[in-house]
Design an enzyme around this catalytic site. Structure first.
Site, PDB file in Angstrom:
ATOM      1  N   TYR A 166      -1.296  -1.137   9.887  1.00  0.00           N
ATOM      2  CA  TYR A 166      -1.441  -1.571   8.494  1.00  0.00           C
ATOM      3  C   TYR A 166      -0.193  -1.182   7.687  1.00  0.00           C
ATOM      4  O   TYR A 166       0.408  -1.997   6.985  1.00  0.00           O
ATOM      5  CB  TYR A 166      -2.694  -0.884   7.953  1.00  0.00           C
ATOM      6  CG  TYR A 166      -2.991  -1.019   6.489  1.00  0.00           C
ATOM      7  CD1 TYR A 166      -3.752  -2.088   6.003  1.00  0.00           C
ATOM      8  CD2 TYR A 166      -2.564  -0.059   5.578  1.00  0.00           C
ATOM      9  CE1 TYR A 166      -4.068  -2.183   4.650  1.00  0.00           C
ATOM     10  CE2 TYR A 166      -2.868  -0.156   4.233  1.00  0.00           C
ATOM     11  CZ  TYR A 166      -3.620  -1.211   3.769  1.00  0.00           C
ATOM     12  OH  TYR A 166      -3.923  -1.305   2.435  1.00  0.00           O
ATOM     13  N   LYS A 215       2.728  -3.496   5.854  1.00  0.00           N
ATOM     14  CA  LYS A 215       2.970  -3.400   4.404  1.00  0.00           C
ATOM     15  C   LYS A 215       4.433  -3.040   4.138  1.00  0.00           C
ATOM     16  O   LYS A 215       5.045  -3.539   3.211  1.00  0.00           O
ATOM     17  CB  LYS A 215       2.042  -2.363   3.770  1.00  0.00           C
ATOM     18  CG  LYS A 215       0.550  -2.709   3.856  1.00  0.00           C
ATOM     19  CD  LYS A 215       0.160  -3.832   2.922  1.00  0.00           C
ATOM     20  CE  LYS A 215      -1.347  -3.979   2.774  1.00  0.00           C
ATOM     21  NZ  LYS A 215      -1.740  -5.133   1.971  1.00  0.00           N
ATOM     22  N   SER A 260       0.841  -1.193   0.000  1.00  0.00           N
ATOM     23  CA  SER A 260       0.000   0.000   0.000  1.00  0.00           C
ATOM     24  C   SER A 260       0.873   1.238   0.000  1.00  0.00           C
ATOM     25  O   SER A 260       1.963   1.242   0.603  1.00  0.00           O
ATOM     26  CB  SER A 260      -0.864  -0.007   1.259  1.00  0.00           C
ATOM     27  OG  SER A 260      -1.401   1.277   1.476  1.00  0.00           O
ATOM     28  N   THR A 271     -13.036   0.386  -3.131  1.00  0.00           N
ATOM     29  CA  THR A 271     -13.369  -1.019  -2.864  1.00  0.00           C
ATOM     30  C   THR A 271     -14.157  -1.102  -1.553  1.00  0.00           C
ATOM     31  O   THR A 271     -14.112  -0.163  -0.742  1.00  0.00           O
ATOM     32  CB  THR A 271     -12.083  -1.855  -2.718  1.00  0.00           C
ATOM     33  OG1 THR A 271     -11.359  -1.354  -1.586  1.00  0.00           O
ATOM     34  CG2 THR A 271     -11.211  -1.788  -3.951  1.00  0.00           C
TER      35      THR A 271
HETATM   36  N1  LIG Z   1      -8.356  -0.228  -2.233  1.00  0.00           N
HETATM   37  C1  LIG Z   1      -7.277   0.522  -2.044  1.00  0.00           C
HETATM   38  O1  LIG Z   1      -7.280   1.736  -2.297  1.00  0.00           O
HETATM   39  C2  LIG Z   1      -6.013  -0.103  -1.530  1.00  0.00           C
HETATM   40  C3  LIG Z   1      -4.919   0.735  -1.336  1.00  0.00           C
HETATM   41  C4  LIG Z   1      -3.731   0.186  -0.921  1.00  0.00           C
HETATM   42  C5  LIG Z   1      -3.621  -1.169  -0.717  1.00  0.00           C
HETATM   43  N2  LIG Z   1      -4.710  -1.968  -0.871  1.00  0.00           N
HETATM   44  C6  LIG Z   1      -4.521  -3.405  -0.630  1.00  0.00           C
HETATM   45  O2  LIG Z   1      -5.153  -4.130  -1.653  1.00  0.00           O
HETATM   46  C7  LIG Z   1      -5.560  -5.406  -1.168  1.00  0.00           C
HETATM   47  C8  LIG Z   1      -7.011  -5.602  -1.516  1.00  0.00           C
HETATM   48  O3  LIG Z   1      -7.767  -4.610  -0.856  1.00  0.00           O
HETATM   49  P1  LIG Z   1      -9.191  -4.110  -1.338  1.00  0.00           P
HETATM   50  O4  LIG Z   1      -9.170  -2.646  -1.303  1.00  0.00           O
HETATM   51  O5  LIG Z   1      -9.585  -4.821  -2.551  1.00  0.00           O
HETATM   52  O6  LIG Z   1     -10.054  -4.574  -0.084  1.00  0.00           O
HETATM   53  P2  LIG Z   1     -11.402  -5.414   0.035  1.00  0.00           P
HETATM   54  O7  LIG Z   1     -12.391  -4.968  -0.963  1.00  0.00           O
HETATM   55  O8  LIG Z   1     -11.775  -5.338   1.475  1.00  0.00           O
HETATM   56  O9  LIG Z   1     -10.948  -6.890  -0.308  1.00  0.00           O
HETATM   57  C9  LIG Z   1     -10.100  -7.581   0.564  1.00  0.00           C
HETATM   58  C10 LIG Z   1     -10.145  -9.045   0.284  1.00  0.00           C
HETATM   59  O10 LIG Z   1      -9.365  -9.714   1.286  1.00  0.00           O
HETATM   60  C11 LIG Z   1     -10.173 -10.693   1.901  1.00  0.00           C
HETATM   61  N3  LIG Z   1      -9.841 -10.918   3.297  1.00  0.00           N
HETATM   62  C12 LIG Z   1      -9.865 -10.037   4.318  1.00  0.00           C
HETATM   63  N4  LIG Z   1      -9.561 -10.652   5.467  1.00  0.00           N
HETATM   64  C13 LIG Z   1      -9.352 -11.961   5.165  1.00  0.00           C
HETATM   65  C14 LIG Z   1      -9.027 -13.102   5.919  1.00  0.00           C
HETATM   66  N5  LIG Z   1      -8.854 -13.048   7.241  1.00  0.00           N
HETATM   67  N6  LIG Z   1      -8.897 -14.282   5.276  1.00  0.00           N
HETATM   68  C15 LIG Z   1      -9.093 -14.373   3.948  1.00  0.00           C
HETATM   69  N7  LIG Z   1      -9.406 -13.326   3.183  1.00  0.00           N
HETATM   70  C16 LIG Z   1      -9.539 -12.138   3.784  1.00  0.00           C
HETATM   71  C17 LIG Z   1     -11.592 -10.164   1.780  1.00  0.00           C
HETATM   72  O11 LIG Z   1     -12.515 -11.211   1.983  1.00  0.00           O
HETATM   73  P3  LIG Z   1     -13.994 -10.956   2.602  1.00  0.00           P
HETATM   74  O12 LIG Z   1     -14.852 -10.530   1.441  1.00  0.00           O
HETATM   75  O13 LIG Z   1     -14.380 -12.267   3.159  1.00  0.00           O
HETATM   76  O14 LIG Z   1     -13.864  -9.880   3.625  1.00  0.00           O
HETATM   77  C18 LIG Z   1     -11.545  -9.626   0.360  1.00  0.00           C
HETATM   78  O15 LIG Z   1     -11.645 -10.682  -0.563  1.00  0.00           O
HETATM   79  C19 LIG Z   1      -5.284  -5.389   0.323  1.00  0.00           C
HETATM   80  O16 LIG Z   1      -4.076  -6.051   0.592  1.00  0.00           O
HETATM   81  C20 LIG Z   1      -5.167  -3.918   0.646  1.00  0.00           C
HETATM   82  O17 LIG Z   1      -4.344  -3.701   1.758  1.00  0.00           O
HETATM   83  C21 LIG Z   1      -5.906  -1.457  -1.278  1.00  0.00           C
END
Ligand SMILES: NC(=O)c1ccc[n+]([C@@H]2O[C@H](COP(=O)([O-])OP(=O)(O)OC[C@H]3O[C@@H](n4cnc5c(N)ncnc54)[C@H](OP(=O)(O)O)[C@@H]3O)[C@@H](O)[C@H]2O)c1
Length: 480
Positions: free
Chosen positions: A352, A356, A325, A387
């Site tokens: 967090y 990371k 991130s 998201t």
């Molecule tokens: N969106 C952004 O702007 C952003 C920015 C920087 C980094 N990121 C990184 O991108 C990645 C994806 O994030 P996202 O924004 O797409 O978030 P998201 O929509 O919340 O998706 C996260 C995914 O991880 C799964 N997950 C969470 N806890 C889990 C657990 N204990 N065991 C198995 N699966 C689990 C969730 O499953 P459930 O549906 O069951 O909860 C979901 O499939 C993450 O690593 C996040 O840190 C995102």
């Protein structure tokens, strides 16, 4: 009626060239006039599949609705298009020739009465467009692109925080995509494992990689969501090669059991995407006694990747993609403070970002340690994408930035590129955003000393086996 004919020869087997062109959404990558191309109907490409292609024409942009009228895999496809100004029929044939495939492209325009009288004048412009588009297709299919390098101009921007942060928004994606090369690599037979595919970036990556023909194993914790995602991918892409694994990745026992199942199945893994993640606003401990951010964001991908190394090695040239991130830029690596021991002073965003940052350090370590094993290890950050994770964990941030956020597919684009593009396999140890290597440090004083890196790697290496969770928790508490 105006007819354009172009013939090109590309150094690709006929089935690969056909598969790339038959998915007409790829026009966005090779047709100089295409501004947007979407598949309108769900399912595998078949007679009746419809695409909407928006093209830039001298008279302005126009929408052309294409329908697959004939399909003879892998030798011929006919697409009939309708627009306000003309009807078009594209007949594309593919034939094996020595060293590749000969593609014969014929576009037959039928102009409406308004434009018909001008069609003679337009002929030379159309010829030029046709030649340029086919040259673009040839370049896309020949698929010889250099790996991107960290560039000096961007380096200047790296010292300016505001412009750098602006690139996290949709603006960064729009800016980046102007320079991107097509991805025409054939993903059929490539086995890719993505964690956290139920929503957000993992879900968007899974859909796009499935559309491109990859064979997927999707790890999710919720069996109901998992079943729905598998059905959705089949419905949308026609890809039947999607396996589901259920695991709560914040629990190391689940990580170990998952790894064991995958190892005993013995299927090589070409791409591992460690994507699952969450930002916990309140300090949580897992049932194994580990602080949840540490467990899910660092210990879990660390353990899973190490355990799956034999399957990565078995794939030949594998890729590991760790989703980190931009938040990590705010934190310096500190093994002592990697895990928050108590709720006092706990900050979800800090926990967090620290995890990371540590995963980035691990990424670089593996990249150099595994060079001889044929495993490329990189990290990416998606910028800021709209998201479910962002909506629920950062509601205020979401409310303020909503209009500037990327879509999940835009945020996931770099994951897809890293998994799919041929040239991406030449990179290792990099942090990427918008398909470009990025600086690892943005703020003064956030660069860790080599000794701290060594300490982290030792800490992770010593990390207690999961059958002794109390030891693990103790180690966390006394880290450093
Ligand atoms: N969106 C952004 O702007 C952003 C920015 C920087 C980094 N990121 C990184 O991108 C990645 C994806 O994030 P996202 O924004 O797409 O978030 P998201 O929509 O919340 O998706 C996260 C995914 O991880 C799964 N997950 C969470 N806890 C889990 C657990 N204990 N065991 C198995 N699966 C689990 C969730 O499953 P459930 O549906 O069951 O909860 C979901 O499939 C993450 O690593 C996040 O840190 C995102």
């Amino acid at each position: 009626m105006t007819i354009l004919r172009e013939v090109i020869t590309v150094k690709r087997p006929v089935d690969e060239a056909f598969a790339y062109v038959a998915d007409f959404t790829t026009t966005i990558e090779w047709d100089a006039t295409a501004l947007k191309a979407v598949k309108v109907t769900p399912g595998a490409i078949a007679v009746g599949t419809r695409f909407l292609v928006t093209c830039a024409m001298p008279v302005g942009s126009i929408d052309i609705e294409y329908t697959v009228a004939e399909l003879e895999i892998p030798n011929r496809i006919v697409l009939s298009g309708k627009s306000k100004l003309f009807d078009i029929e594209d007949t594309i044939t593919f034939a094996t020739v020595s060293g590749g495939t000969k593609i014969n492209y014929q576009a037959e325009f039928k102009f409406g009465p308004l434009v018909g009288s001008l069609s003679g004048m337009m002929q030379s412009g159309l010829d030029k467009m046709g030649r340029e588009s086919l040259a673009g297709l040839k370049k896309a299919l020949n698929n010889r692109f250099p790996a991107p390098k960290y560039d000096g101009a961007a380096n200047v921007a790296d010292r300016l925080i505001i412009p750098k942060l602006a690139r996290f928004t949709r603006h960064g994606y729009t800016r980046g995509r102007k320079h991107w090369n097509p991805i025409s690599a054939d993903l059929r037979g490539k086995h890719m494992l993505i964690t956290g595919a139920s929503t957000g970036l993992g879900h968007a990556s899974a859909l796009e990689l499935a559309r491109r023909g990859a064979e997927l194993t999707l790890v999710m914790r919720n069996p109901i969501k998992a079943k729905a995602v598998k059905a959705e991918i089949l419905r949308e892409t026609g890809n039947e090669n999607v396996a589901i694994e259920i695991a709560d990745l914040s629990l190391l026992a689940h990580v170990d059991a998952l790894a064991e199942r995958l190892l005993s199945a013995g299927r090589p893994i070409d791409v591992l995407v460690n994507n699952a993640g969450a930002l916990y606003n309140e300090r949580l401990e897992t049932s194994e006694g580990l602080e949840a951010s540490f467990a899910l964001l660092l210990a879990s991908p660390y353990r899973l990747t190490l355990a799956l190394k034999p399957l990565l090695q078995a794939a030949g040239r594998a890729r590991v993609i760790n989703v980190v991130s931009g938040g990590m830029y705010s934190q310096k690596l500190s093994v002592k403070n990697l895990v928050s021991d108590t709720s006092d002073g706990y900050s979800g965003s800090v926990a967090y970002a620290k995890a990371k940052r540590a995963l980035m350090v691990v990424t670089r370590h593996w990249a150099s340690a595994w060079r001889g094993d044929g495993i490329a290890v990189n990290a990416m950050h998606p910028g800021w994408a709209d998201t479910p994770g962002v909506q629920t964990s950062l509601p205020l941030f979401h409310a303020i930035t909503r209009f500037a956020l990327r879509s999940p597919a835009e945020g996931a684009d770099t994951i897809v590129w890293m998994a799919a593009a041929t040239e991406a396999s030449k990179l290792s140890g990099q942090l990427l955003l918008d398909r470009e290597p990025q600086t690892l440090y943005l703020l003064r004083g956030t660069q860790e000393a080599p000794a701290e890196r060594k300490k982290l790697l030792q800490f992770m290496e010593d990390f207690a086996p999961v059958d002794a969770p109390n030891d693990a928790a103790q180690k966390q508490a006394h880290a450093g």
